[in-house]
Design a protein around this motif. Structure first.
Motif, PDB file in Angstrom:
ATOM      1  N   VAL A 198      -1.242  25.129  15.849  1.00  0.00           N
ATOM      2  CA  VAL A 198      -0.294  24.003  15.911  1.00  0.00           C
ATOM      3  C   VAL A 198       0.380  23.870  14.551  1.00  0.00           C
ATOM      4  N   GLY A 199       1.518  23.237  14.553  1.00  0.00           N
ATOM      5  CA  GLY A 199       2.214  22.951  13.302  1.00  0.00           C
ATOM      6  C   GLY A 199       1.912  21.523  12.846  1.00  0.00           C
ATOM      7  N   LEU A 200       1.603  21.385  11.552  1.00  0.00           N
ATOM      8  CA  LEU A 200       1.275  20.061  11.012  1.00  0.00           C
ATOM      9  C   LEU A 200       2.141  19.756   9.796  1.00  0.00           C
ATOM     10  N   ARG A 201       2.505  18.471   9.664  1.00  0.00           N
ATOM     11  CA  ARG A 201       3.121  17.978   8.424  1.00  0.00           C
ATOM     12  C   ARG A 201       2.345  16.742   8.012  1.00  0.00           C
ATOM     13  N   GLY A 202       1.996  16.654   6.733  1.00  0.00           N
ATOM     14  CA  GLY A 202       1.273  15.450   6.307  1.00  0.00           C
ATOM     15  C   GLY A 202       0.269  15.754   5.221  1.00  0.00           C
ATOM     16  N   PRO A 203      -0.684  14.905   4.974  1.00  0.00           N
ATOM     17  CA  PRO A 203      -0.863  13.611   5.618  1.00  0.00           C
ATOM     18  C   PRO A 203       0.196  12.617   5.129  1.00  0.00           C
ATOM     19  N   LEU A 204       0.624  11.741   6.020  1.00  0.00           N
ATOM     20  CA  LEU A 204       1.754  10.849   5.742  1.00  0.00           C
ATOM     21  C   LEU A 204       1.333   9.382   5.846  1.00  0.00           C
ATOM     22  N   GLY A 205       2.107   8.542   5.194  1.00  0.00           N
ATOM     23  CA  GLY A 205       1.954   7.096   5.354  1.00  0.00           C
ATOM     24  C   GLY A 205       0.873   6.491   4.476  1.00  0.00           C
ATOM     25  N   THR A 206       0.744   5.195   4.647  1.00  0.00           N
ATOM     26  CA  THR A 206      -0.216   4.439   3.839  1.00  0.00           C
ATOM     27  C   THR A 206      -1.597   4.487   4.506  1.00  0.00           C
ATOM     28  N   PHE A 207      -2.592   4.053   3.763  1.00  0.00           N
ATOM     29  CA  PHE A 207      -3.968   4.163   4.255  1.00  0.00           C
ATOM     30  C   PHE A 207      -4.671   2.830   4.068  1.00  0.00           C
ATOM     31  N   TRP A 208      -5.842   2.742   4.640  1.00  0.00           N
ATOM     32  CA  TRP A 208      -6.593   1.487   4.564  1.00  0.00           C
ATOM     33  C   TRP A 208      -7.093   1.265   3.134  1.00  0.00           C
ATOM     34  N   PRO A 209      -6.811   0.116   2.537  1.00  0.00           N
ATOM     35  CA  PRO A 209      -7.260  -0.138   1.159  1.00  0.00           C
ATOM     36  C   PRO A 209      -8.743  -0.536   1.152  1.00  0.00           C
ATOM     37  N   ILE A 210      -9.582   0.443   1.373  1.00  0.00           N
ATOM     38  CA  ILE A 210     -11.006   0.175   1.561  1.00  0.00           C
ATOM     39  C   ILE A 210     -11.613  -0.516   0.336  1.00  0.00           C
ATOM     40  N   GLU A 211     -11.203  -0.050  -0.846  1.00  0.00           N
ATOM     41  CA  GLU A 211     -11.826  -0.568  -2.073  1.00  0.00           C
ATOM     42  C   GLU A 211     -11.599  -2.070  -2.231  1.00  0.00           C
ATOM     43  N   ILE A 254       0.850  -1.188   0.000  1.00  0.00           N
ATOM     44  CA  ILE A 254       0.000   0.000   0.000  1.00  0.00           C
ATOM     45  C   ILE A 254       0.888   1.241   0.000  1.00  0.00           C
ATOM     46  N   ARG A 255       0.647   2.100  -0.939  1.00  0.00           N
ATOM     47  CA  ARG A 255       1.486   3.287  -1.060  1.00  0.00           C
ATOM     48  C   ARG A 255       0.663   4.538  -0.772  1.00  0.00           C
ATOM     49  N   PRO A 256       1.274   5.528  -0.149  1.00  0.00           N
ATOM     50  CA  PRO A 256       0.538   6.761   0.093  1.00  0.00           C
ATOM     51  C   PRO A 256       0.421   7.563  -1.188  1.00  0.00           C
ATOM     52  N   VAL A 257      -0.625   7.349  -1.920  1.00  0.00           N
ATOM     53  CA  VAL A 257      -0.812   8.055  -3.189  1.00  0.00           C
ATOM     54  C   VAL A 257      -1.991   9.003  -3.111  1.00  0.00           C
ATOM     55  N   ALA A 258      -2.630   9.049  -1.950  1.00  0.00           N
ATOM     56  CA  ALA A 258      -3.855   9.836  -1.866  1.00  0.00           C
ATOM     57  C   ALA A 258      -3.587  11.293  -2.191  1.00  0.00           C
ATOM     58  N   VAL A 259      -2.565  11.833  -1.608  1.00  0.00           N
ATOM     59  CA  VAL A 259      -2.343  13.259  -1.770  1.00  0.00           C
ATOM     60  C   VAL A 259      -0.879  13.543  -1.455  1.00  0.00           C
ATOM     61  N   GLU A 260      -0.328  14.533  -2.135  1.00  0.00           N
ATOM     62  CA  GLU A 260       1.020  14.964  -1.813  1.00  0.00           C
ATOM     63  C   GLU A 260       1.003  15.615  -0.438  1.00  0.00           C
ATOM     64  N   PRO A 261       1.815  15.165   0.471  1.00  0.00           N
ATOM     65  CA  PRO A 261       1.798  15.821   1.779  1.00  0.00           C
ATOM     66  C   PRO A 261       2.350  17.237   1.695  1.00  0.00           C
ATOM     67  N   ASP A 308      -8.825  25.453   9.581  1.00  0.00           N
ATOM     68  CA  ASP A 308      -7.917  26.335   8.824  1.00  0.00           C
ATOM     69  C   ASP A 308      -6.742  25.536   8.274  1.00  0.00           C
ATOM     70  N   LEU A 309      -7.086  24.412   7.689  1.00  0.00           N
ATOM     71  CA  LEU A 309      -6.061  23.454   7.267  1.00  0.00           C
ATOM     72  C   LEU A 309      -5.651  23.654   5.822  1.00  0.00           C
ATOM     73  N   ASP A 310      -4.451  23.281   5.541  1.00  0.00           N
ATOM     74  CA  ASP A 310      -4.073  23.127   4.138  1.00  0.00           C
ATOM     75  C   ASP A 310      -4.988  22.043   3.556  1.00  0.00           C
ATOM     76  N   PRO A 311      -5.497  22.242   2.320  1.00  0.00           N
ATOM     77  CA  PRO A 311      -6.444  21.267   1.753  1.00  0.00           C
ATOM     78  C   PRO A 311      -5.882  19.845   1.682  1.00  0.00           C
ATOM     79  N   ALA A 312      -4.561  19.721   1.662  1.00  0.00           N
ATOM     80  CA  ALA A 312      -3.968  18.373   1.578  1.00  0.00           C
ATOM     81  C   ALA A 312      -4.460  17.492   2.723  1.00  0.00           C
ATOM     82  N   PHE A 313      -4.595  18.083   3.886  1.00  0.00           N
ATOM     83  CA  PHE A 313      -5.000  17.272   5.036  1.00  0.00           C
ATOM     84  C   PHE A 313      -6.424  16.742   4.869  1.00  0.00           C
TER      85      PHE A 313
END
Lengths: 659, 265
Positions: free
Chosen positions: A475-488, A379-386, A416-421
């Protein structure tokens, strides 16, 4: 000659056209340099590689029809020279002879040993395919790439001029696209030919090749001719169809050493060794001493041998691979798995000879898929560029609200998040930091319209500091990071979520998605185990899920007071409620490591396939992007290769302590 | 004959039971090696070559033929007593040979079908390999044996090492020689995958499938091969004949033949 892996830019760019009737000139020109031309010719009802004296020796118009255990020639009714795919005997026959005298010894007076001096004839291989060039390169690594080298091979390889041919057709046994070796020839040749209807588009890949091309009656190809050459090769890729699921095959095979299929295929295998003999990369040999009757002189002869030989792994005390299944496993795992460890590549080039020339029609492609079943790629984090991926840069978010979940756990809602999150996927995490506090990895427990939830247990300095923030704080945020649940991947299946304690946090977003799409699943269930009723997270959500029809919720606690009316016991005790066909279950498991191990064991024993069980691993993280090294787990970085893993990607490592 | 100042030449005997003498002829056919062989071995007993007889004991006894007649039973035991090294040669001695086909048949009916006076023929109901009766020190397979393997065995005896006789499929020899597999390329029936090497792929070299005369390899998967032949559309009778031809009484061919016999009826 050993040509460079890729031709120079100018050579690659300069194409020529050679008319079909002038092809003999190429054979002549090469022979004129004193080389013996070895190429395709018809002998014994097959297209074999043998000496070519003139163009008339070539298999003009002939095709080979290959399936498992069957090879037939058919005439195509045209004048194509290279209309076949690959012959029965690989080119290694000429670079790595089947019988070779490697030394002599004598015992007349003193004893002496004399190594044979390599004596390589100057040859040209005409019609070398992409897979075959890859095979020669593999044997280069085997024989020349290590501390000790085979000088006879070096001499023969250096003495071979390579005329490569692009494949414009494929046999049903071909699978070069699966092994990444073809159909395009990418280098390793002196001259490259692509056959089109009118003749050949040719290019030189070395000065020697250019010298031959210069002697031929060529002209520049027309745009149409050059285009046809490209199209013909591309059509082979289409002809071969979907590549095999080879991703991770080396690791997949290592996890299957006890698969019962080894014994099944060994029941069919007659151990003739034809697969190894016709394989263009197999390199095993044995030596035979041929001595004079009085023993005063002898020669040492090296012969092609095969790991299928009953004596191949024998020592005085017995046979290390005594059973046919051991020998079949040795061959297949060496070719596709341990070859990587030894030589940095696969040992298979996808030429299909082992399939065609197996007299009992064993298809290595079927065995690979059956023994080491295909799994979706890691599983690769392809959802969104962090955003703000690099440590030290942060995207600022505002705390919208904060509420306690349990005595030590709090959920922060950030806005007030960056849309990536907001485009992250359940299972992913963020690195969250406050000035003066180190960043910590926190799973996104919920995605809302313009907000995300982070559920944090106060265990360290940063989490404790976060716990005490007030709405409006930044707060300071970096992300979103990592792999995710392969729901499909769970569509059409029984989706089972197993959570232990705060493990429900990384699963919350998944449950939301399962509930929202519940009609896509055969069923949706949550098994949640908590230490006490007071330690349960998201009690409002649990109540709402329980009340609805989208998901079945079962909860158990380890300890409870008299007011608790539910089940008591560890989460696996809930598994007695599972009544479905477990081969159709997709499970998602998070909790303390021992709880996950017990849960996974319970699921497997009920028949859930290991590639259908996903877990989220927890490790210490500093950077979250695979640079700091803290979160390594058996060759993987939990932050970037995980935290969500398929169980079979983790293999033995999952249950092992101290990893 | 000179012995090059070495110890006395080993005394060699060549004996036969039920067989065609083809293996003995293979010894005589070693024209290039024969002078060297007789200079290093004292061939004292060899009825195929000479009427001069010489009693044992012998250093090496080469035994051709299967045990097929009542008098063979004692004779082979006596020969064993006289032999320091007993080597069986050929399909008959090592596996029972073609005549072992009678092991699956009615011996009396066979005898009556062949001979005008079957009552004159004293033969056993079975033809069996020598190793069923006495300890055998080495065997050379084939119908007939391979001269090269024989020379290697004699050399090994002189040099004092084990003979380098491999147990691998005939297919290996085909591949090393560059012979295209006719099973795959033409659909020819071939026993190569289950038959031990040593003939240098003689039949495939001449465009014929292997007849299996060298007999089964130690790890021959005869069952898979017979089912493969059946699946390719060959009738059970043909597959039976392929396995039963020369070395059918040797396991695991014997089991396959027995099973096929049931199919065949």
């Amino acid at each position: 000659m050993i040509t460079s892996p890729a031709p120079s830019q100018t050579a690659a760019a300069r194409q020529w056209f050679l008319a079909r009737e002038d092809f003999g000139a190429m054979v002549e020109a090469i022979r004129g340099t004193g080389r013996c031309v070895i190429g395709p010719t018809i002998r014994e009802d097959a297209i074999v590689y043998d000496e070519i004296h003139a163009a008339a020796d070539l298999p003009i118009g002939w095709r080979d029809v290959q399936t498992a255990g069957r090879y037939r020639l058919e005439h195509g009714g045209d004048t194509r020279v290279f209309g076949y795919s690959v012959g029965p005997t690989p080119w290694k026959r000429f670079t790595f002879p089947p019988n070779l005298t490697i030394a002599a010894a004598h015992r007349s007076g003193a004893i002496g040993f004399d190594p044979a001096v390599p004596d390589a004839p100057q040859v040209a291989f005409l019609g070398v395919r992409a897979c075959e060039i890859a095979a020669l390169a593999i044997q280069d690594r085997v024989f020349l790439g290590g501390q000790f080298t085979d000088e006879d091979f070096r001499a023969r390889r250096s003495a071979a001029f390579i005329v490569a041919v692009q494949c414009t057709t494929s046999a049903s046994t071909c699978f070069c696209t699966s092994m990444g070796t073809g159909p395009e020839v990418r280098g390793g040749y002196d001259i490259l030919l692509t056959e089109i209807d009118e003749g050949f588009v040719i290019q030189a890949g070395s000065p020697g090749g250019a010298a031959i091309v210069a002697k031929l009656p060529t002209r520049r190809p027309s745009h149409a001719e050059a285009g046809a050459a490209v199209d013909n090769v591309e059509s082979v890729r289409t002809q071969m169809g979907e590549p095999l699921p080879m991703a991770g095959i080396a690791d997949r095979l290592k996890l299957q050493l006890d698969n019962p299929r080894w014994a099944q295929v060994a029941d069919r295998c007659v151990e003739c060794g034809n697969c190894t003999m016709s394989c263009p990369t197999c390199f095993c040999t044995s030596v035979v001493e041929k001595s004079a009757m009085d023993g005063t002189s002898s020669t040492t002869e090296r012969q092609w041998d095969s790991c299928f030989d009953v004596a191949f792994a024998k020592v005085a005390g017995g046979d290390f691979r005594a059973r046919p299944r051991d020998r079949y496993r040795q061959w297949l795992t060496h070719k596709f798995s341990t070859w990587w460890d030894q030589f940095g590549s696969s040992g298979c080039v996808g030429c299909g000879r082992c399939i065609t020339w197996c007299p009992v029609r064993i298809d290595v492609r079927e065995e690979l898929v059956a023994i080491a079943p295909p799994i979706a790629p890691v599983i690769r984090p392809v959802a969104v560029e962090p955003v703000a991926a690099s440590p030290g840069t942060y995207s600022i978010a505002r705390l919208a609200s904060i509420r306690p979940e349990t005595a030590d756990t709090t959920t922060l809602t950030l806005t007030d998040l960056d849309p990536a999150f907001l485009s992250g996927r359940p299972g992913q995490f963020v690195m969250i930091a406050l000035p003066a506090f180190p960043a910590v990895p926190i799973s996104i427990s919920r995605f809302r319209a313009n907000e995300i939830d982070l559920t944090i247990r106060s265990v360290g300095a940063t989490s404790t500091a976060l716990d005490t923030l007030h709405p409006g704080a930044k707060v300071g945020l970096r992300g979103p990071l990592g792999t995710f649940w392969p729901i499909e991947e769970a569509y059409g299946r029984h989706a089972v979520v197993v959570a232990g304690g705060v493990g429900l946090s990384p699963l919350h977003g998944l449950v939301d998605a399962l509930v929202a799409n519940h009609d896509r699943f055969e069923s949706v269930s949550l098994f949640y185990g908590s230490r006490t009723p007071e330690d349960m997270l998201f009690r409002d959500d649990l109540a709402a899920w329980s009340a609805g029809k989208a998901i079945d919720v079962a909860i158990t606690v380890d300890r409870a007071g008299p007011e608790w009316k539910g089940r008591v016991g560890v989460v696996t005790t809930l598994f007695d409620m599972i009544s479905w066909d477990c081969t159709k279950v997709s499970a998602f498991v998070v909790g303390p490591e021992r709880m996950m191990q017990a849960s996974v064991q319970g699921l497997i024993s009920k028949g859930v396939p290991t590639d259908r069980i996903c877990v989220s691993m927890e490790r210490h993280m500093e950077c979250g992007i695979g640079l700091c090294g803290h979160c390594q787990m058996a060759g993987r970085f939990v932050c970037k290769d995980g935290p969500v893993f398929r169980l079979n990607d983790l293999g033995d490592m999952f249950n092992r302590e101290g990893i | 004959m000179a012995t090059a100042g070495r110890t006395a030449r080993p005394r060699v005997a060549v004996a036969k039971f039920a067989s065609c003498d083809g293996c003995q002829l293979t010894i005589l056919d070693l024209e290039n090696e024969l002078l060297e062989i007789v200079s290093r071995f004292d061939i004292v007993e060899f009825p195929e070559a000479t009427s001069r007889r010489s009693p044992g004991p012998y250093d090496i006894v080469f035994v051709e033929g299967s045990i097929s007649a009542p008098e063979h039973l004692d004779a082979i035991k006596e020969l064993r007593k006289q032999a320091r090294i007993l080597v069986t040669i050929g399909a008959c001695a090592t596996a029972g040979g073609i005549q072992a086909m009678r092991n699956w048949a009615d011996h009396d009916a066979y005898r009556a079908a062949v001979y005008e006076h079957p009552e004159w023929i004293e033969s056993l109901a079975t033809a069996t390999p020598v190793s069923d009766h006495v300890k055998v020190d080495a065997e050379l397979r084939g119908c007939p044996i391979d001269g090269g393997q024989l020379t290697e065995l004699l050399t090994a005896v002189l040099v004092g090492r084990r003979p380098q006789i491999r147990d691998e499929a005939v297919c290996r020899e085909c591949k090393r020689k560059g012979i295209v597999c006719m099973v795959v390329a033409t659909g020819e029936a071939c026993m190569g995958p289950v038959t031990t090497s040593g003939c240098n792929a003689l039949c495939p070299t001449y465009d014929r499938g292997c007849f299996g005369c060298f007999g089964p390899r130690a790890n021959a998967n005869a069952r898979s091969w017979s089912s493969g032949l059946l699946k390719s559309g060959r009738p059970p009778e043909e597959v039976w004949r392929l396995f039963a031809g020369f070395t059918g009484y040797a396991e695991p061919f014997r089991t396959v033949i027995t099973e096929l016999g049931k199919t065949k009826g």
